[in-house]
Structure formats: C-alpha cells, structure tokens
Design a protein around this motif. Structure first.
Motif, PDB file in Angstrom:
ATOM      1  N   VAL A   1       2.453  -0.631  -6.121  1.00  0.00           N
ATOM      2  CA  VAL A   1       2.031   0.181  -4.981  1.00  0.00           C
ATOM      3  C   VAL A   1       0.588   0.607  -5.215  1.00  0.00           C
ATOM      4  O   VAL A   1       0.279   1.288  -6.196  1.00  0.00           O
ATOM      5  CB  VAL A   1       2.925   1.412  -4.805  1.00  0.00           C
ATOM      6  CG1 VAL A   1       2.519   2.177  -3.545  1.00  0.00           C
ATOM      7  CG2 VAL A   1       4.397   1.010  -4.735  1.00  0.00           C
TER       8      VAL A   1
ATOM      9  N   LYS B   1       4.988   5.203  -3.251  1.00  0.00           N
ATOM     10  CA  LYS B   1       3.876   5.896  -3.892  1.00  0.00           C
ATOM     11  C   LYS B   1       3.407   5.090  -5.108  1.00  0.00           C
ATOM     12  O   LYS B   1       4.197   4.322  -5.674  1.00  0.00           O
ATOM     13  CB  LYS B   1       4.338   7.284  -4.350  1.00  0.00           C
ATOM     14  CG  LYS B   1       4.893   8.135  -3.235  1.00  0.00           C
ATOM     15  CD  LYS B   1       5.405   9.467  -3.750  1.00  0.00           C
ATOM     16  CE  LYS B   1       5.958  10.320  -2.616  1.00  0.00           C
ATOM     17  NZ  LYS B   1       6.430  11.637  -3.080  1.00  0.00           N
TER      18      LYS B   1
ATOM     19  N   ASP C   1       5.657   4.708  -8.036  1.00  0.00           N
ATOM     20  CA  ASP C   1       6.839   3.848  -7.929  1.00  0.00           C
ATOM     21  C   ASP C   1       6.578   2.462  -8.521  1.00  0.00           C
ATOM     22  O   ASP C   1       7.503   1.644  -8.608  1.00  0.00           O
ATOM     23  CB  ASP C   1       7.257   3.684  -6.466  1.00  0.00           C
ATOM     24  CG  ASP C   1       7.720   4.991  -5.846  1.00  0.00           C
ATOM     25  OD1 ASP C   1       7.369   5.237  -4.679  1.00  0.00           O
ATOM     26  OD2 ASP C   1       8.440   5.748  -6.528  1.00  0.00           O
TER      27      ASP C   1
ATOM     28  N   SER D   1      -2.977   2.567  -4.161  1.00  0.00           N
ATOM     29  CA  SER D   1      -3.335   3.843  -3.517  1.00  0.00           C
ATOM     30  C   SER D   1      -4.418   3.652  -2.479  1.00  0.00           C
ATOM     31  O   SER D   1      -5.010   2.601  -2.343  1.00  0.00           O
ATOM     32  CB  SER D   1      -3.808   4.828  -4.572  1.00  0.00           C
ATOM     33  OG  SER D   1      -4.882   4.290  -5.309  1.00  0.00           O
TER      34      SER D   1
ATOM     35  N   GLN E   1       0.828  -1.197   0.000  1.00  0.00           N
ATOM     36  CA  GLN E   1       0.000   0.000   0.000  1.00  0.00           C
ATOM     37  C   GLN E   1       0.865   1.251   0.000  1.00  0.00           C
ATOM     38  O   GLN E   1       2.018   1.223   0.480  1.00  0.00           O
ATOM     39  CB  GLN E   1      -0.923   0.014   1.210  1.00  0.00           C
ATOM     40  CG  GLN E   1      -2.052  -1.001   1.133  1.00  0.00           C
ATOM     41  CD  GLN E   1      -3.061  -0.821   2.259  1.00  0.00           C
ATOM     42  OE1 GLN E   1      -2.715  -0.377   3.345  1.00  0.00           O
ATOM     43  NE2 GLN E   1      -4.301  -1.182   1.997  1.00  0.00           N
ATOM     44  N   ALA E   2       0.312   2.318  -0.507  1.00  0.00           N
ATOM     45  CA  ALA E   2       1.025   3.601  -0.491  1.00  0.00           C
ATOM     46  C   ALA E   2       1.435   3.938   0.942  1.00  0.00           C
ATOM     47  O   ALA E   2       0.664   3.732   1.888  1.00  0.00           O
ATOM     48  CB  ALA E   2       0.139   4.695  -1.057  1.00  0.00           C
ATOM     49  N   GLY E   3       2.664   4.429   1.075  1.00  0.00           N
ATOM     50  CA  GLY E   3       3.210   4.731   2.390  1.00  0.00           C
ATOM     51  C   GLY E   3       3.995   3.589   2.997  1.00  0.00           C
ATOM     52  O   GLY E   3       4.681   3.776   4.010  1.00  0.00           O
ATOM     53  N   GLY E   4       3.897   2.419   2.405  1.00  0.00           N
ATOM     54  CA  GLY E   4       4.587   1.254   2.922  1.00  0.00           C
ATOM     55  C   GLY E   4       6.026   1.168   2.465  1.00  0.00           C
ATOM     56  O   GLY E   4       6.542   2.067   1.782  1.00  0.00           O
ATOM     57  N   SER E   5       6.688   0.063   2.842  1.00  0.00           N
ATOM     58  CA  SER E   5       8.108  -0.137   2.544  1.00  0.00           C
ATOM     59  C   SER E   5       8.340  -1.516   1.939  1.00  0.00           C
ATOM     60  O   SER E   5       7.585  -2.452   2.209  1.00  0.00           O
ATOM     61  CB  SER E   5       8.942  -0.013   3.823  1.00  0.00           C
ATOM     62  OG  SER E   5       8.833   1.274   4.382  1.00  0.00           O
TER      63      SER E   5
ATOM     64  N   ASN F   1      11.152   3.252   1.081  1.00  0.00           N
ATOM     65  CA  ASN F   1      10.207   3.694   2.107  1.00  0.00           C
ATOM     66  C   ASN F   1       9.231   4.698   1.526  1.00  0.00           C
ATOM     67  O   ASN F   1       9.496   5.307   0.489  1.00  0.00           O
ATOM     68  CB  ASN F   1      10.967   4.332   3.274  1.00  0.00           C
ATOM     69  CG  ASN F   1      11.914   3.368   3.959  1.00  0.00           C
ATOM     70  OD1 ASN F   1      11.659   2.165   4.033  1.00  0.00           O
ATOM     71  ND2 ASN F   1      13.030   3.892   4.461  1.00  0.00           N
ATOM     72  N   ASP F   2       8.109   4.884   2.212  1.00  0.00           N
ATOM     73  CA  ASP F   2       7.098   5.853   1.784  1.00  0.00           C
ATOM     74  C   ASP F   2       6.765   5.669   0.295  1.00  0.00           C
ATOM     75  O   ASP F   2       6.787   6.624  -0.488  1.00  0.00           O
ATOM     76  CB  ASP F   2       7.597   7.288   2.050  1.00  0.00           C
ATOM     77  CG  ASP F   2       6.515   8.321   1.847  1.00  0.00           C
ATOM     78  OD1 ASP F   2       6.857   9.489   1.581  1.00  0.00           O
ATOM     79  OD2 ASP F   2       5.315   7.961   1.940  1.00  0.00           O
TER      80      ASP F   2
ATOM     81  N   ARG G   1      13.617   8.864   0.077  1.00  0.00           N
ATOM     82  CA  ARG G   1      12.731   7.722   0.323  1.00  0.00           C
ATOM     83  C   ARG G   1      13.439   6.389   0.065  1.00  0.00           C
ATOM     84  O   ARG G   1      13.170   5.399   0.759  1.00  0.00           O
ATOM     85  CB  ARG G   1      11.487   7.814  -0.568  1.00  0.00           C
ATOM     86  CG  ARG G   1      10.671   9.069  -0.359  1.00  0.00           C
ATOM     87  CD  ARG G   1       9.371   9.019  -1.163  1.00  0.00           C
ATOM     88  NE  ARG G   1       9.590   8.960  -2.603  1.00  0.00           N
ATOM     89  CZ  ARG G   1       9.157   7.977  -3.379  1.00  0.00           C
ATOM     90  NH1 ARG G   1       8.484   6.962  -2.869  1.00  0.00           N
ATOM     91  NH2 ARG G   1       9.392   8.011  -4.695  1.00  0.00           N
TER      92      ARG G   1
END
Length: 126
Positions: A124, A87, A90, A126, A13-17, A84-85, A67
């Motif tokens: 990724v 989007k 990506d 949203s 998910q967005a914000g994940g790593s 990281n983080d 990131r």
C-alpha cells in the motif's frame, strides 16, 4: 498433497481496496476453521481474521476491524479477505491457513493452524 494457494495481492494506493482469495486443493476445507495472517518485513506473523466452517462466526483483529472482512465459499473451497480503506501499515505478505486438527473455537495464534499457503504480497503506497 493438500495445499492452499493465495491470490489477489498487488500494489494499491492508500484508501484503495483489494480482495484476496485462498483456494484449497487436495482435500476439502469446508468443515474447518480458516484464517488470514500477515507478516511485514522484520516483524512477526500476526493474526488478521478467522472464520468458522459455516461462515457465521468470524473474528477480526482490532487493527483491521471495520476495514477488512473475511468470507468463504465452501462450494469453491475458497476463502476471501476483502480489504477496504487500505493503509501503508497494511503492507505485508498475507497468508491463509487452515485448522484441520483443532477445535471449534476461532484461533488467533499461528500454532493453531496446520496448513499454510505460500503467501501473497500486498503493498500500500501513501
């Protein structure tokens, strides 16, 4: 036969790593510049990050700066891409590459790199 194999891709998910790995076999890659590129559907393959043999010199694309981090462990013949983080933009197939012939400066163009892995998909949502 020397080769590079990527792993660690997946759906996040967005914000994940995610942490991608690229391991070399058939020869050592501990003295060469290594890099990550990515290719989204319908787009050109683009530079993401590069690292010199010692790990002390690194170059990261502006689009991922702050990131993504590139690392290497020469004892394991492996480089990593810590992302990281993440989007949605990506989302791409990520490739690692080795510059076994070239020089001492980090390259950002595909032509600089002689060995390529098969790629690993990063998606990724949203």
């Amino acid at each position: 036969q020397a080769q590079l194999v990527e792993s660690g891709g997946g759906l996040v998910q967005a914000g994940g790593s995610l942490r991608l790995s690229c391991t070399g076999s058939g020869r050592t890659f501990d003295s060469v510049i290594m890099a990550w590129f990515r290719q989204a559907p319908g787009k050109e393959r683009e530079f993401v990050a590069a690292i010199n043999w010692s790990g002390r010199n690194k170059l990261v694309a502006d689009s991922v700066k702050g990131r993504f981090t590139v690392l290497r462990d020469n004892a394991k013949n492996t480089i990593y891409l810590q992302m990281n983080d993440l989007k949605p933009e990506d989302t791409a197939v990520y490739y690692c590459a080795a510059d076994v012939i070239g020089g001492t400066e980090l390259g950002t163009t595909k032509l600089r790199y002689d060995y390529w892995g098969q790629g690993t998909q990063v998606t990724v949502s949203s």
